[in-house]
Design a protein around this motif. Structure first.
Motif: not given
Length: 147
Positions: A36-49, A112-118, A124-129
């Motif tokens: 859905q998106k990548v959140v960079f360590d500076d808080g900026e998001d990149k959305d994937y439509a 970091v997080a897991i559920s049935d839908k997320e 290592a670069e602190k990017k969240e997928y």
């Protein structure tokens, strides 16, 4: 004094909000996931439509498996090739890590997080997928049920 209490309260709140992932949660990784998106360590998001590929995970009871890229097709099936990454789940110090390996590289991501839908990983670069559970696509209207 008020500032100190406020900082302590906020710190406690942030720590207590973190999801605790248990060994039985690992089976939720299995299946098709769409980024859905990548959140960079500076808080900026990149959305994937729109995504041309999904990640398919298969992790066994022994916490070993693989991840591979698959391409959804219009009839609800997935186009697959023989390229994959070996994956191994490791628990350490209250955190969960997925260790990947190919003939060319090795790397680790924190679950970091897991559920049935997320599903959320941090590298290592602190990017969240951030992923959402993918559903098959069938826009051909041929009446066939997809798996």
């Amino acid at each position: 004094m008020k500032n100190t209490l406020s900082i302590l309260f906020l710190s406690f709140l942030l720590v207590s909000c973190q999801q605790t992932i248990k060994p039985e949660d690992i089976s939720k990784i299995n299946g098709y996931w769409e980024i859905q998106k990548v959140v960079f360590d500076d808080g900026e998001d990149k959305d994937y439509a729109i995504n041309e590929s999904y990640d398919y995970f298969e992790i066994g009871a022994n916490r070993v498996g693989f991840r591979k890229k698959v391409k959804p097709q219009l009839d609800g099936t997935f186009l697959v090739n023989n390229t994959y990454e070996n994956a191994r789940v490791r628990f350490k110090d209250g955190k969960v890590f997925i260790e990947y390996a190919t003939p060319y590289a090795r790397w680790t991501e924190e679950l970091v997080a897991i559920s049935d839908k997320e599903l959320v990983f941090r590298n290592a670069e602190k990017k969240e997928y951030h992923y959402k559970k993918a559903e098959s696509i069938n826009i051909l209207g041929d009446g066939k049920k997809t798996e």
